[in-house]
Design a protein around this motif. Structure first.
Motif, short mmCIF file in Angstrom:
data_model
loop_
_atom_site.label_atom_id
_atom_site.label_comp_id
_atom_site.label_asym_id
_atom_site.label_seq_id
_atom_site.Cartn_x
_atom_site.Cartn_y
_atom_site.Cartn_z
N GLY A 62 -9.19 -19.30 6.17
CA GLY A 62 -8.04 -19.11 5.29
C GLY A 62 -7.65 -17.66 5.15
O GLY A 62 -6.51 -17.36 4.76
N GLY A 63 -8.56 -16.74 5.49
CA GLY A 63 -8.26 -15.32 5.40
C GLY A 63 -7.15 -14.88 6.33
O GLY A 63 -6.51 -13.86 6.10
N PHE A 64 -6.89 -15.66 7.40
CA PHE A 64 -5.79 -15.32 8.29
C PHE A 64 -4.46 -15.31 7.54
O PHE A 64 -3.55 -14.55 7.88
CB PHE A 64 -5.72 -16.31 9.46
CG PHE A 64 -6.67 -16.02 10.58
CD1 PHE A 64 -6.39 -15.01 11.50
CD2 PHE A 64 -7.85 -16.72 10.71
CE1 PHE A 64 -7.25 -14.74 12.54
CE2 PHE A 64 -8.73 -16.45 11.75
CZ PHE A 64 -8.44 -15.45 12.67
N VAL A 65 -4.34 -16.15 6.52
CA VAL A 65 -3.10 -16.24 5.73
C VAL A 65 -3.21 -15.40 4.47
O VAL A 65 -2.33 -14.58 4.18
CB VAL A 65 -2.78 -17.70 5.37
CG1 VAL A 65 -1.55 -17.76 4.46
CG2 VAL A 65 -2.55 -18.53 6.63
N THR A 66 -4.27 -15.60 3.69
CA THR A 66 -4.36 -14.93 2.39
C THR A 66 -4.45 -13.41 2.51
O THR A 66 -3.99 -12.70 1.61
CB THR A 66 -5.57 -15.47 1.60
OG1 THR A 66 -6.76 -15.30 2.39
CG2 THR A 66 -5.38 -16.94 1.27
N SER A 67 -5.03 -12.92 3.61
CA SER A 67 -5.17 -11.46 3.76
C SER A 67 -3.82 -10.76 3.83
O SER A 67 -3.72 -9.57 3.54
CB SER A 67 -5.99 -11.14 5.00
OG SER A 67 -5.33 -11.59 6.18
N MET A 68 -2.76 -11.50 4.21
CA MET A 68 -1.43 -10.89 4.31
C MET A 68 -0.88 -10.48 2.95
O MET A 68 0.07 -9.69 2.89
CB MET A 68 -0.43 -11.87 4.92
CG MET A 68 -0.72 -12.34 6.31
SD MET A 68 0.64 -13.43 6.86
CE MET A 68 -0.25 -14.57 7.91
N PHE A 69 -1.44 -11.00 1.88
CA PHE A 69 -0.89 -10.76 0.56
C PHE A 69 -1.83 -9.94 -0.32
O PHE A 69 -1.62 -9.84 -1.53
CB PHE A 69 -0.58 -12.11 -0.12
CG PHE A 69 0.38 -12.95 0.67
CD1 PHE A 69 1.74 -12.74 0.58
CD2 PHE A 69 -0.09 -13.94 1.52
CE1 PHE A 69 2.63 -13.51 1.33
CE2 PHE A 69 0.79 -14.72 2.27
CZ PHE A 69 2.15 -14.50 2.17
N VAL A 70 -2.85 -9.36 0.27
CA VAL A 70 -3.83 -8.55 -0.46
C VAL A 70 -3.75 -7.12 0.06
O VAL A 70 -3.67 -6.90 1.27
CB VAL A 70 -5.26 -9.10 -0.27
CG1 VAL A 70 -6.27 -8.22 -1.01
CG2 VAL A 70 -5.35 -10.55 -0.75
N HIS A 71 -3.78 -6.14 -0.84
CA HIS A 71 -3.71 -4.75 -0.44
C HIS A 71 -4.84 -3.94 -1.08
O HIS A 71 -5.33 -4.27 -2.16
CB HIS A 71 -2.35 -4.15 -0.82
CG HIS A 71 -1.24 -4.65 0.06
ND1 HIS A 71 -0.60 -5.86 -0.18
CD2 HIS A 71 -0.67 -4.13 1.18
CE1 HIS A 71 0.32 -6.06 0.75
NE2 HIS A 71 0.30 -5.03 1.58
N GLY A 72 -5.22 -2.87 -0.37
CA GLY A 72 -6.37 -2.08 -0.79
C GLY A 72 -6.04 -0.89 -1.66
O GLY A 72 -6.92 -0.08 -1.91
N GLY A 73 -4.83 -0.75 -2.12
CA GLY A 73 -4.48 0.38 -2.97
C GLY A 73 -2.98 0.46 -3.17
O GLY A 73 -2.21 -0.21 -2.46
N LEU A 74 -2.57 1.28 -4.12
CA LEU A 74 -1.15 1.38 -4.45
C LEU A 74 -0.34 1.93 -3.28
O LEU A 74 0.75 1.42 -2.98
CB LEU A 74 -0.97 2.27 -5.68
CG LEU A 74 0.46 2.46 -6.18
CD1 LEU A 74 1.08 1.12 -6.54
CD2 LEU A 74 0.49 3.40 -7.38
N MET A 75 -0.82 2.97 -2.61
CA MET A 75 -0.07 3.55 -1.49
C MET A 75 -0.02 2.59 -0.31
O MET A 75 0.98 2.54 0.41
CB MET A 75 -0.70 4.88 -1.07
CG MET A 75 -0.58 5.97 -2.12
SD MET A 75 1.13 6.23 -2.67
CE MET A 75 1.88 6.81 -1.15
N HIS A 76 -1.09 1.82 -0.12
CA HIS A 76 -1.10 0.80 0.93
C HIS A 76 0.01 -0.22 0.67
O HIS A 76 0.79 -0.56 1.57
CB HIS A 76 -2.47 0.11 0.93
CG HIS A 76 -2.68 -0.85 2.05
ND1 HIS A 76 -3.59 -1.89 1.98
CD2 HIS A 76 -2.10 -0.94 3.27
CE1 HIS A 76 -3.55 -2.57 3.12
NE2 HIS A 76 -2.67 -2.01 3.91
N LEU A 77 0.10 -0.68 -0.56
CA LEU A 77 1.14 -1.64 -0.94
C LEU A 77 2.52 -1.02 -0.81
O LEU A 77 3.44 -1.63 -0.23
CB LEU A 77 0.90 -2.11 -2.38
CG LEU A 77 2.00 -2.97 -2.99
CD1 LEU A 77 2.01 -4.36 -2.37
CD2 LEU A 77 1.82 -3.07 -4.52
N ALA A 78 2.71 0.18 -1.36
CA ALA A 78 4.03 0.81 -1.38
C ALA A 78 4.56 1.05 0.04
O ALA A 78 5.73 0.78 0.33
CB ALA A 78 3.97 2.12 -2.15
#
Length: 260
Positions: A62-78
């Motif tokens: 399931g990580g193939f899908v769920t990992s797309m929506f998880v980020h490791g920090g604010l700058m990573h997300l931004a």
């Protein structure tokens, strides 16, 4: 050096692009408190990140899908959301809402597969939407290679915005992923270069049917690589705030004789 906008307006509201941005932000805010608890954070990654070693054992698919929506920090997300905001609306405009959603997920799956194949024994969790967004960038390169993209360049205290054709920016970015993939051991963490490369290639391949429907090489001949509609124009205008003339302070000024 990073893009801040393109000159390629879309013809419809990119609801899926906005929804993807909202979901990624919501997941990040919902897991913000885990940063203070490394054990809880690693447990969360074990459940929702893509861990190649677990996949090799038949677990964590399931990580193939769920990992797309998880980020490791604010700058990573931004950074990821900025790229999705700039390039996603045009691909959604071409493919339609449902088609774009499927395209995005397929690119993300290909990105995860690329990272898994590069090092199937890695225990390092892979998170982030960058693989799926790389697919969006690959599709953009195929459809609009000469669309202008404004790049913000920061050199210490110098800030300058310059327009570049999309193919220069995206080809350079893809080349950096290939170079990084070969020069950086996959088991040392950091940037998931092969996920980026896999997503980008998948994006190009998945966009080929749309490109062929438009006419393929004939489409490029007509548009010369530019978007098939007038480009957006941006300009810097002077401020309307009135300027106050500088007042001189002489020997008999308001601060008293002899003071400056």
């Amino acid at each position: 050096m990073f893009p801040i906008r393109d000159h390629n307006p879309s013809g419809r509201t990119p609801f899926v692009t906005y929804a993807l941005i909202a979901i990624n932000v919501a997941v990040f805010l919902g897991t913000w408190n885990l940063e203070a608890d490394p054990r809880a954070l690693m447990s969360f990654y074990a459940d929702y990140a893509l861990v190649p070693a677990l996949v090799s054992e038949g677990m964590g698919l399931g990580g193939f899908v769920t990992s797309m929506f998880v980020h490791g920090g604010l700058m990573h997300l931004a950074g990821n959301m900025l790229f999705l905001f700039i390039f996603g609306d045009n691909i959604e405009d071409e493919m339609g809402h449902v088609g774009f959603a499927l395209f995005y997920l397929a690119s993300g799956l290909a990105a995860g597969l690329g990272q898994f194949v590069a090092d199937p024994s890695s225990t390092i969790p892979m998170v982030g939407a960058s693989g799926a967004i790389a697919g969006v960038m690959g599709g953009y390169l195929l459809l609009y290679p000469k669309a202008r993209v404004d790049i913000l360049i920061i050199l210490v205290i110098i800030f300058r915005v310059i327009p570049l054709p999309a193919w220069i920016l995206l080809a350079l970015w893809f080349g950096m992923q290939i170079f990084g993939g070969f020069s950086s051991p996959a088991d040392q963490g950091g940037v998931a270069y092969w996920a980026h490369a896999g997503g980008f290639i998948a994006g190009v391949v998945l966009t080929v049917p749309v490109w062929l429907k438009r006419g393929g090489p004939a489409y490029w001949s007509v548009t010369h690589g530019h978007p098939p509609h007038p480009e957006a124009r941006y300009s810097l205008t002077r401020t309307h705030i009135p300027r106050v003339p500088r007042q001189s302070r002489g020997h008999d000024g308001p601060w008293g004789r002899g003071r400056r």
